[in-house]
Design a protein around this motif. Structure first.
Motif, PDB file in Angstrom:
ATOM      1  N   LEU A 296      48.996  49.444  44.205  1.00 23.68           N
ATOM      2  CA  LEU A 296      49.837  50.531  43.724  1.00 23.68           C
ATOM      3  C   LEU A 296      49.991  50.457  42.206  1.00 23.68           C
ATOM      4  O   LEU A 296      50.195  49.385  41.640  1.00 23.68           O
ATOM      5  CB  LEU A 296      51.213  50.439  44.402  1.00 23.68           C
ATOM      6  N   ALA A 297      49.863  51.615  41.558  1.00 24.74           N
ATOM      7  CA  ALA A 297      50.026  51.747  40.102  1.00 24.74           C
ATOM      8  C   ALA A 297      48.977  50.966  39.327  1.00 24.74           C
ATOM      9  O   ALA A 297      49.218  50.540  38.193  1.00 24.74           O
ATOM     10  CB  ALA A 297      51.444  51.307  39.681  1.00 24.74           C
ATOM     11  N   ASN A 298      47.800  50.805  39.914  1.00 24.36           N
ATOM     12  CA  ASN A 298      46.789  49.925  39.317  1.00 24.36           C
ATOM     13  C   ASN A 298      45.523  50.655  38.911  1.00 24.36           C
ATOM     14  O   ASN A 298      44.425  50.100  38.979  1.00 24.36           O
ATOM     15  CB  ASN A 298      46.452  48.791  40.293  1.00 24.36           C
ATOM     16  N   SER A 299      45.623  51.890  38.459  1.00 28.14           N
ATOM     17  CA  SER A 299      44.414  52.577  38.004  1.00 28.14           C
ATOM     18  C   SER A 299      43.806  51.895  36.788  1.00 28.14           C
ATOM     19  O   SER A 299      42.598  51.988  36.540  1.00 28.14           O
ATOM     20  CB  SER A 299      44.735  54.040  37.662  1.00 28.14           C
ATOM     21  N   SER A 300      44.614  51.171  36.018  1.00 26.79           N
ATOM     22  CA  SER A 300      44.114  50.442  34.848  1.00 26.79           C
ATOM     23  C   SER A 300      43.423  49.144  35.222  1.00 26.79           C
ATOM     24  O   SER A 300      42.706  48.558  34.394  1.00 26.79           O
ATOM     25  CB  SER A 300      45.287  50.106  33.912  1.00 26.79           C
ATOM     26  N   GLY A 301      43.627  48.668  36.453  1.00 27.12           N
ATOM     27  CA  GLY A 301      43.117  47.354  36.841  1.00 27.12           C
ATOM     28  C   GLY A 301      43.883  46.202  36.224  1.00 27.12           C
ATOM     29  O   GLY A 301      43.457  45.044  36.307  1.00 27.12           O
ATOM     30  N   MET A 302      45.056  46.487  35.644  1.00 30.61           N
ATOM     31  CA  MET A 302      45.819  45.461  34.939  1.00 30.61           C
ATOM     32  C   MET A 302      46.866  44.776  35.812  1.00 30.61           C
ATOM     33  O   MET A 302      47.461  43.777  35.381  1.00 30.61           O
ATOM     34  CB  MET A 302      46.518  46.067  33.722  1.00 30.61           C
ATOM     35  N   VAL A 303      47.136  45.261  37.014  1.00 30.62           N
ATOM     36  CA  VAL A 303      48.131  44.602  37.858  1.00 30.62           C
ATOM     37  C   VAL A 303      47.653  43.192  38.195  1.00 30.62           C
ATOM     38  O   VAL A 303      46.543  42.998  38.707  1.00 30.62           O
ATOM     39  CB  VAL A 303      48.400  45.407  39.146  1.00 30.62           C
ATOM     40  N   GLY A 304      48.466  42.223  37.902  1.00 32.36           N
ATOM     41  CA  GLY A 304      48.139  40.821  38.137  1.00 32.36           C
ATOM     42  C   GLY A 304      47.483  40.138  36.952  1.00 32.36           C
ATOM     43  O   GLY A 304      47.470  38.904  36.885  1.00 32.36           O
ATOM     44  N   ARG A 305      46.936  40.902  36.025  1.00 32.56           N
ATOM     45  CA  ARG A 305      46.244  40.288  34.876  1.00 32.56           C
ATOM     46  C   ARG A 305      47.250  39.927  33.763  1.00 32.56           C
ATOM     47  O   ARG A 305      48.391  40.346  33.779  1.00 32.56           O
ATOM     48  CB  ARG A 305      45.174  41.230  34.333  1.00 32.56           C
ATOM     49  N   ASN A 306      46.751  39.142  32.798  1.00 31.58           N
ATOM     50  CA  ASN A 306      47.546  38.709  31.650  1.00 31.58           C
ATOM     51  C   ASN A 306      48.748  37.854  32.054  1.00 31.58           C
ATOM     52  O   ASN A 306      49.803  37.889  31.422  1.00 31.58           O
ATOM     53  CB  ASN A 306      47.994  39.910  30.811  1.00 31.58           C
ATOM     54  N   TYR A 307      48.582  37.089  33.132  1.00 30.87           N
ATOM     55  CA  TYR A 307      49.617  36.160  33.564  1.00 30.87           C
ATOM     56  C   TYR A 307      49.853  35.118  32.474  1.00 30.87           C
ATOM     57  O   TYR A 307      48.910  34.492  31.981  1.00 30.87           O
ATOM     58  CB  TYR A 307      49.168  35.479  34.857  1.00 30.87           C
ATOM     59  N   GLU A 396      41.910  37.242  32.134  1.00 29.30           N
ATOM     60  CA  GLU A 396      41.353  36.365  33.163  1.00 29.30           C
ATOM     61  C   GLU A 396      42.389  35.421  33.756  1.00 29.30           C
ATOM     62  O   GLU A 396      42.144  34.802  34.787  1.00 29.30           O
ATOM     63  CB  GLU A 396      40.174  35.576  32.596  1.00 29.30           C
ATOM     64  N   ASN A 397      43.519  35.273  33.099  1.00 34.02           N
ATOM     65  CA  ASN A 397      44.645  34.569  33.700  1.00 34.02           C
ATOM     66  C   ASN A 397      45.391  35.594  34.553  1.00 34.02           C
ATOM     67  O   ASN A 397      45.945  36.562  34.027  1.00 34.02           O
ATOM     68  CB  ASN A 397      45.568  33.993  32.633  1.00 34.02           C
ATOM     69  N   ARG A 398      45.382  35.395  35.869  1.00 34.18           N
ATOM     70  CA  ARG A 398      45.814  36.506  36.706  1.00 34.18           C
ATOM     71  C   ARG A 398      46.332  36.047  38.059  1.00 34.18           C
ATOM     72  O   ARG A 398      46.119  34.918  38.495  1.00 34.18           O
ATOM     73  CB  ARG A 398      44.642  37.484  36.912  1.00 34.18           C
ATOM     74  N   VAL A 399      47.016  36.984  38.706  1.00 32.93           N
ATOM     75  CA  VAL A 399      47.511  36.833  40.075  1.00 32.93           C
ATOM     76  C   VAL A 399      46.663  37.708  40.981  1.00 32.93           C
ATOM     77  O   VAL A 399      46.476  38.903  40.700  1.00 32.93           O
ATOM     78  CB  VAL A 399      48.989  37.266  40.179  1.00 32.93           C
ATOM     79  N   THR A 400      46.137  37.134  42.047  1.00 34.30           N
ATOM     80  CA  THR A 400      45.399  37.898  43.047  1.00 34.30           C
ATOM     81  C   THR A 400      45.885  37.473  44.431  1.00 34.30           C
ATOM     82  O   THR A 400      46.707  36.559  44.571  1.00 34.30           O
ATOM     83  CB  THR A 400      43.879  37.665  42.944  1.00 34.30           C
TER      84      THR A 400
END
Length: 528
Positions: A296-307, A396-400
């Motif tokens: 959800l709300a992830n059209s940018s592909g940025m959800v979870g990234r930049n942790y 590349e520091n991210r939550v998946t």
């Protein structure tokens, strides 16, 4: 003085609310407080329960050796190795265990800055935009401090309450630091040391739950007053499986929540997420639909990234000939390296503050082979510090999520050289002021109490998830108000900035609800 249970846990009383807030920590708890007198009907959902007031709250063996209050599930790293995160699921979230450090970010933290490993990006709003909300948050959280003793602090007005002051051993450290050319300052703290307040300045504050409810945590300062208003309802032991949307995918319609094994749908006109940077990202990823296939709300592909989490080290300075008799040690910090570096590293290094007084039981779990008498000998003579260095955003520091739905963390620390220099310079200072034995140790992936950045805000929907008001670019009535929104992670405790921002966003939600009731053109059913 003590209460065993705040209230019984129950499922949502209704099927529709004006606002649902998911998570009751510093962001969600403050949001509930800010909305309590707005006329909006608010449901607060917390996956944990109220933490009990009991004698074990102040028992270091129960808290640190026996892990009495650790209740988060295990996460995995990129190699599939499990680790126990420093995350707690209770009403009030991690603030039930924090040390009460409630500091403002500095003016420069909202601007871009250069570091050895890259750029710390600018925020899409300034310190001046957040300043009035900092002031409100300091009132709500009863912050004690001195506005005159730190030249990096951009304020002229006094704190709501005076500094709590140093005990003799720490006052000696401050005097010696000043003679050595450093600038020791009073750490702004959220504790109830007002006249008639319940704080007793004990050594079981930082890292412990407060048995007298004197710590300014989100539960005591915000959630309980919100519930007392009658306009906010709480569901404890409620796990939000996903955020739901309408058929267009442009509006959040509610949440799917499981309470004691029973799953139901609860509708709302506005949904606010505040589960912590890792769990908020995980919730958005779990909420994927055909319209939002990547989350959800992830059209940018940025959800979870930049942790981001701070580069941390604990530093223990020991004078073998002198006992440290401090009870409440965490009263001092210094920012001499906050905005500057050294001749061999001309970049910002970070922030250093005292932590709560170490006790042998607090270390025994990490050092099981050292006899407790030896640990006691050391901690009775130690002064104990925490060193922070900024972690720069890295996609590349991210939550998946794993195929089985478990949280997976990919994190490789950066800005490492800056932290090494900070450790070096702090060690030199401590030896200069009379501590011949200085021991330091860095922390790993499991220490994530200052997690941030996974649902970052920005003005460009292609590179950010939220707009500057913390509303999702892709979903008109979805907000995120924990530290997920941070575009960078300045080297201070983020708690006060989370609270101040929640107050800021609450004003936006209240204003929007008023606009929507004033005319049908907004198409919202939020009631005032």
């Amino acid at each position: 003085m003590f209460e065993k249970t705040r209230m019984d846990s129950h499922p949502p009383c209704k099927s529709n609310y004006d606002v649902i807030v998911v998570g009751s920590g510093m962001g969600g708890g403050t949001m509930a407080y800010a909305l309590k007198d707005s006329g909006l009907d608010v449901l607060l959902i917390e996956r944990g329960d109220f933490l009990p007031q009991e004698r074990q709250n102040w028992d270091p063996r129960a808290v640190f050796e026996k892990d009495r209050y650790k209740n988060a599930e295990k996460w995995v790293d990129t190699e599939g190795r499990e680790f126990a995160p420093g995350t707690y699921y209770y009403v009030g979230g991690n603030t039930k265990f924090y040390g009460g450090s409630l500091v403002r970010f500095r003016r420069e933290d909202f601007q871009s800055s250069r570091h050895h490993d890259g750029e710390s990006p600018a925020w899409p709003f300034s310190y001046d935009d957040l300043e009035p909300y900092y002031a409100r948050a300091e009132q709500v959280y009863k912050v004690h401090g001195d506005h005159t003793d730190d030249p990096t602090l951009p304020r002229n007005e006094p704190f709501p309450y005076p500094p709590i002051g140093h005990e003799p051993a720490i006052q000696q450290v401050a005097d010696d630091m000043r003679k050595a050319g450093f600038t020791p300052s009073n750490l702004p703290l959220g504790v109830d040391l007002r006249q008639g307040g319940s704080c007793i300045r004990c050594k079981t504050c930082d890292g412990f739950p407060c048995r007298t409810l004197a710590k300014s945590d989100a539960d005591v300062c915000c959630v309980r007053p919100a519930l007392d208003s009658g306009n906010v309802e709480i569901v404890t032991n409620g796990y939000v499986e996903k955020v739901l949307t309408d058929d267009s995918g442009r509006r959040a319609s509610g949440v799917e929540v499981t309470h004691r094994g029973v799953t139901s749908t609860v509708r709302a006109d506005t949904v606010v997420i505040s589960c912590g940077a890792v769990n908020s990202a995980a919730l958005l990823l779990r909420s994927a639909t055909s319209v939002h296939p990547d989350g959800l709300a992830n059209s940018s592909g940025m959800v979870g990234r930049n942790y981001m989490v701070h580069m941390n080290s604990i530093m223990v300075a020991i004078d073998p000939l002198k006992k440290n008799k401090s009870e409440f040690q965490k009263t001092l910090y210094f920012n001499d390296f906050y905005l500057r570096g050294t001749d061999d590293h001309p970049y910002p290094l970070g922030h250093v503050q005292l932590i709560g007084k170490l006790q042998a039981e607090m270390i025994k779990g990490q050092r099981p082979h050292i006899p407790k008498w030896a640990l006691s000998l050391a901690t009775n003579r130690s002064t104990d510090w925490w060193l922070f260095t900024e972690d720069l955003p890295n996609p590349e520091n991210r939550v998946t999520l794993t195929p089985g739905g478990r949280i997976q963390i990919a994190w490789k620390p950066n800005n490492v050289r800056a932290h090494e220099v900070l450790v070096r310079e702090t060690r030199k200072m401590l030896r200069k002021i009379g501590f011949p034995v200085v021991i330091s140790e860095g922390t790993g992936i499991e220490v994530n109490s200052h997690q941030a950045g996974t649902v970052r805000l920005g003005t460009d929907p292609a590179t950010s998830v939220l707009d500057p008001s913390c509303q999702a670019h892709d979903v008109d009535n979805l907000y995120v108000v924990d530290s997920s929104f941070f575009p960078s992670l300045p080297v201070m405790n983020p708690a006060l900035s989370i609270a101040a921002n929640a107050l800021r966003v609450a004003d936006s939600i209240i204003a929007r609800s008023g606009d929507s009731t004033a005319g049908a053109s907004h198409g919202s059913s939020i009631s005032a």
